[in-house]
Write a protein that holds these residues in place. Structure first.
Motif, mmCIF file in Angstrom:
data_model
loop_
_atom_site.group_PDB
_atom_site.id
_atom_site.type_symbol
_atom_site.label_atom_id
_atom_site.label_comp_id
_atom_site.label_asym_id
_atom_site.label_seq_id
_atom_site.Cartn_x
_atom_site.Cartn_y
_atom_site.Cartn_z
ATOM 1 N N THR A 269 -8.137 11.494 3.730
ATOM 2 C CA THR A 269 -6.926 10.749 3.937
ATOM 3 C C THR A 269 -5.894 11.740 4.791
ATOM 4 O OG1 THR A 269 -7.478 9.458 2.575
ATOM 5 C CG2 THR A 269 -5.374 9.620 2.940
ATOM 6 N N LEU A 270 -5.495 13.321 3.867
ATOM 7 C CA LEU A 270 -4.417 14.300 4.940
ATOM 8 C C LEU A 270 -5.454 14.264 5.698
ATOM 9 C CD1 LEU A 270 -4.076 16.609 1.574
ATOM 10 C CD2 LEU A 270 -2.965 14.494 1.338
ATOM 11 N N HIS A 271 -6.395 14.799 6.374
ATOM 12 C CA HIS A 271 -5.861 14.730 7.262
ATOM 13 C C HIS A 271 -5.845 13.600 8.471
ATOM 14 C CE1 HIS A 271 -6.977 19.496 6.445
ATOM 15 N NE2 HIS A 271 -8.373 18.356 6.176
ATOM 16 N N LYS A 272 -6.235 12.788 7.696
ATOM 17 C CA LYS A 272 -6.239 11.468 8.969
ATOM 18 C C LYS A 272 -4.587 11.271 9.242
ATOM 19 C CE LYS A 272 -6.772 6.892 8.633
ATOM 20 N NZ LYS A 272 -6.846 5.283 8.051
ATOM 21 N N TYR A 273 -3.539 11.450 8.283
ATOM 22 C CA TYR A 273 -2.651 11.069 8.790
ATOM 23 C C TYR A 273 -1.665 12.413 9.414
ATOM 24 C CZ TYR A 273 -2.955 6.961 7.142
ATOM 25 O OH TYR A 273 -3.877 5.825 6.858
ATOM 26 N N HIS A 274 -2.099 13.741 8.695
ATOM 27 C CA HIS A 274 -1.055 15.051 8.510
ATOM 28 C C HIS A 274 -0.038 15.157 7.938
ATOM 29 C CE1 HIS A 274 -3.489 16.062 12.789
ATOM 30 N NE2 HIS A 274 -4.122 15.545 11.835
ATOM 31 N N ARG A 275 -0.271 14.538 7.250
ATOM 32 C CA ARG A 275 0.632 14.504 6.167
ATOM 33 C C ARG A 275 0.290 15.098 4.502
ATOM 34 N NH1 ARG A 275 5.432 12.023 8.457
ATOM 35 N NH2 ARG A 275 4.827 11.474 10.356
ATOM 36 N N CYS A 276 0.845 15.157 3.690
ATOM 37 C CA CYS A 276 0.763 14.896 2.382
ATOM 38 C C CYS A 276 1.694 14.294 1.491
ATOM 39 C CB CYS A 276 0.395 16.558 1.223
ATOM 40 S SG CYS A 276 1.997 17.584 1.825
ATOM 41 N N TYR A 277 2.177 14.186 0.018
ATOM 42 C CA TYR A 277 2.716 13.281 -1.152
ATOM 43 C C TYR A 277 3.090 14.146 -2.149
ATOM 44 C CZ TYR A 277 5.093 9.895 -3.018
ATOM 45 O OH TYR A 277 6.104 8.374 -3.358
ATOM 46 N N ASP A 278 4.298 14.207 -2.219
ATOM 47 C CA ASP A 278 4.809 15.210 -3.953
ATOM 48 C C ASP A 278 4.558 14.051 -4.667
ATOM 49 O OD1 ASP A 278 5.369 17.463 -2.193
ATOM 50 O OD2 ASP A 278 7.534 16.832 -2.307
ATOM 51 N N GLN A 279 3.779 14.464 -6.150
ATOM 52 C CA GLN A 279 3.611 13.410 -7.153
ATOM 53 C C GLN A 279 5.334 13.522 -7.444
ATOM 54 O OE1 GLN A 279 2.757 17.591 -10.158
ATOM 55 N NE2 GLN A 279 2.671 16.069 -11.052
ATOM 56 N N GLU A 280 6.039 13.805 -7.360
ATOM 57 C CA GLU A 280 7.427 13.374 -8.204
ATOM 58 C C GLU A 280 7.658 11.596 -7.568
ATOM 59 O OE1 GLU A 280 8.413 17.665 -7.315
ATOM 60 O OE2 GLU A 280 6.931 16.469 -6.979
ATOM 61 N N GLY A 281 6.831 11.550 -6.738
ATOM 62 C CA GLY A 281 7.240 10.351 -5.871
ATOM 63 C C GLY A 281 6.977 8.719 -6.909
ATOM 64 N N TYR A 282 5.970 9.571 -7.843
ATOM 65 C CA TYR A 282 5.662 8.446 -9.244
ATOM 66 C C TYR A 282 6.785 7.961 -10.039
ATOM 67 C CZ TYR A 282 1.243 7.670 -6.596
ATOM 68 O OH TYR A 282 0.212 7.354 -5.087
ATOM 69 N N ILE A 283 7.246 8.557 -10.255
ATOM 70 C CA ILE A 283 8.549 9.255 -11.287
ATOM 71 C C ILE A 283 9.726 7.543 -11.249
ATOM 72 C CG2 ILE A 283 10.703 10.078 -12.091
ATOM 73 C CD1 ILE A 283 9.480 12.713 -11.642
ATOM 74 N N GLU A 284 9.259 7.222 -12.177
ATOM 75 C CA GLU A 284 10.471 5.450 -12.651
ATOM 76 C C GLU A 284 9.205 3.913 -11.324
ATOM 77 O OE1 GLU A 284 14.808 6.562 -13.069
ATOM 78 O OE2 GLU A 284 14.514 6.889 -11.042
ATOM 79 N N ASN A 285 8.591 4.623 -10.742
ATOM 80 C CA ASN A 285 7.849 3.691 -10.122
ATOM 81 C C ASN A 285 6.886 2.855 -10.896
ATOM 82 O OD1 ASN A 285 8.058 4.400 -6.913
ATOM 83 N ND2 ASN A 285 8.341 5.845 -7.940
ATOM 84 N N SER A 286 6.451 1.203 -11.042
ATOM 85 C CA SER A 286 5.517 0.407 -11.353
ATOM 86 C C SER A 286 4.778 0.453 -10.545
ATOM 87 C CB SER A 286 6.755 -0.430 -11.925
ATOM 88 O OG SER A 286 7.959 -0.304 -12.789
ATOM 89 N N LEU A 287 3.746 0.867 -10.788
ATOM 90 C CA LEU A 287 2.355 0.845 -10.351
ATOM 91 C C LEU A 287 1.338 0.602 -11.003
ATOM 92 C CD1 LEU A 287 2.627 4.585 -9.082
ATOM 93 C CD2 LEU A 287 3.295 2.580 -8.140
ATOM 94 N N THR A 288 0.304 0.150 -10.761
ATOM 95 C CA THR A 288 -0.500 -1.084 -11.300
ATOM 96 C C THR A 288 -2.379 -0.615 -11.578
ATOM 97 O OG1 THR A 288 -0.434 -2.832 -9.419
ATOM 98 C CG2 THR A 288 1.150 -3.033 -11.509
ATOM 99 N N GLU A 289 -2.336 0.008 -10.388
ATOM 100 C CA GLU A 289 -3.676 0.149 -9.535
ATOM 101 C C GLU A 289 -3.754 1.720 -9.904
ATOM 102 O OE1 GLU A 289 -5.021 -4.194 -8.341
ATOM 103 O OE2 GLU A 289 -5.060 -1.994 -6.928
ATOM 104 N N HIS A 290 -4.808 2.433 -10.932
ATOM 105 C CA HIS A 290 -5.307 3.830 -10.396
ATOM 106 C C HIS A 290 -6.160 4.446 -10.583
ATOM 107 C CE1 HIS A 290 -0.839 3.152 -10.723
ATOM 108 N NE2 HIS A 290 -0.292 4.431 -9.926
ATOM 109 N N HIS A 291 -7.175 4.966 -10.376
ATOM 110 C CA HIS A 291 -8.851 5.364 -11.053
ATOM 111 C C HIS A 291 -8.446 7.334 -11.144
ATOM 112 C CE1 HIS A 291 -9.535 5.835 -5.865
ATOM 113 N NE2 HIS A 291 -9.924 6.834 -7.436
ATOM 114 N N LEU A 292 -9.359 7.617 -11.763
ATOM 115 C CA LEU A 292 -9.604 8.982 -11.619
ATOM 116 C C LEU A 292 -11.259 9.313 -11.067
ATOM 117 C CD1 LEU A 292 -8.378 9.667 -15.386
ATOM 118 C CD2 LEU A 292 -7.791 10.349 -13.733
ATOM 119 N N ILE A 293 -11.293 10.775 -10.611
ATOM 120 C CA ILE A 293 -12.463 10.885 -10.091
ATOM 121 C C ILE A 293 -13.235 11.204 -11.061
ATOM 122 C CG2 ILE A 293 -11.694 11.755 -8.310
ATOM 123 C CD1 ILE A 293 -11.495 14.151 -8.822
#
Length: 293
Positions: A269-293
């Protein structure tokens, strides 16, 4: 990290605003400083160099990595002159400046009480919001076997766990969580993790360097009990993430792969969009669906 006069010279040059060839500094600690934006990588054709974002930020970050790096000028004088321990004590107030860390260990946090054991005595980990505990005598620190250890790479995320509680509750429903961080930078946390049987979850930046850190510094040593937190909505977030960070990391990590399918999918996915994302973006967000490898 071996602290030498040459290393101190390079760090002083960075602090002074000079640039260094990217090949001049190597190591996971350098990658972390690049990942955190403390150091900036710039390309010039086929060559690249690194600079410090600001002298103040560099010095503060170096202090977190290794307290000896918080006094670059004194360290330079000490190493060049090969001063005696008594001279070190007179100049710095610390006769062990070169030979020992005065603050070993790692911080821990939790948003629910967890009864642990330190030096054979009960220790309840339940810091008030806005605080966390620091475990210095980590060799004698024990936790219940059913507690899942969540290592948070970024200190801001680590401090603000309550503002990410919905994320962790969804990803690790029904589990008791003890949050840890490996700051100040050392191998203490990993060594402690190797002595306990608990499940380990890695929560870091969603970029190639972050995945490399998980694979080489934790999963390699902890095996199947180590997992990487991958939110369900991460693809949507990566679409709008940092292209500059991805481009900076790509030359070094372009061949990064994993035999763990969900993690390889994240790499793709990182290679697909040539972008990455910082974990700080999840502070104060209401998320409902996540999974672990």
């Amino acid at each position: 990290m071996k602290i030498t006069s040459s290393l101190i010279d390079k760090l002083i040059r960075l602090r002074s605003g000079e640039s260094l060839p990217s090949s001049a500094l190597r190591g996971e600690w350098v990658e972390e400083l690049l990942s955190d934006g403390v150091l900036i990588s710039r390309s010039h054709g086929s060559r690249s160099c690194i600079i410090a974002a600001s002298p103040e930020t560099l010095e503060q970050s170096l202090m977190h990595i290794n307290e000896r790096l918080g006094h670059l000028d004194k360290m330079k004088e000490t190493l060049d002159a090969e001063t005696t321990r008594s001279e070190q004590a007179a100049e710095t107030g610390n006769s062990k400046l070169v030979t020992a860390r005065s603050c070993p260990g790692f911080p821990v946090n939790s948003y629910e009480p967890i009864i642990c054991c330190l030096n054979g005595k009960e220790l309840v980990v339940n810091p008030q919001e806005g605080t966390f505990l620091f475990i210095a005598d980590w060799h004698s620190f024990a936790i219940p076997d059913d507690v899942t250890v969540v290592n948070i790479e970024n200190m801001e995320n680590f401090r603000l766990i309550r503002r990410q509680q919905s994320l962790f509750a969804s990803a690790l429903a029904g589990k008791r969580l003890l949050f840890v961080s490996r700051y100040p930078q050392s191998s203490d946390l990993r060594t402690w993790l190797q002595t306990i049987p608990n499940q380990y979850v890695h929560f870091g930046d969603f970029d190639l360097a972050g995945i490399h850190i998980f694979l080489t510094e934790f999963q390699k040593h902890l095996g199947a009990r180590a997992s990487f937190l991958i939110p369900q909505d991460i693809e949507q977030r990566i679409k709008h993430g940092s292209a500059e960070r991805y481009n900076d990391q790509y030359p070094k990590y372009c061949h990064l792969t994993s035999n763990i399918q969900p993690l390889q999918q994240l790499i793709d996915t990182l290679h697909k969009y040539h972008r990455c994302y910082d974990q700080e973006g999840y502070i104060e967000n209401s998320l409902t669906e996540h999974h672990l490898i």
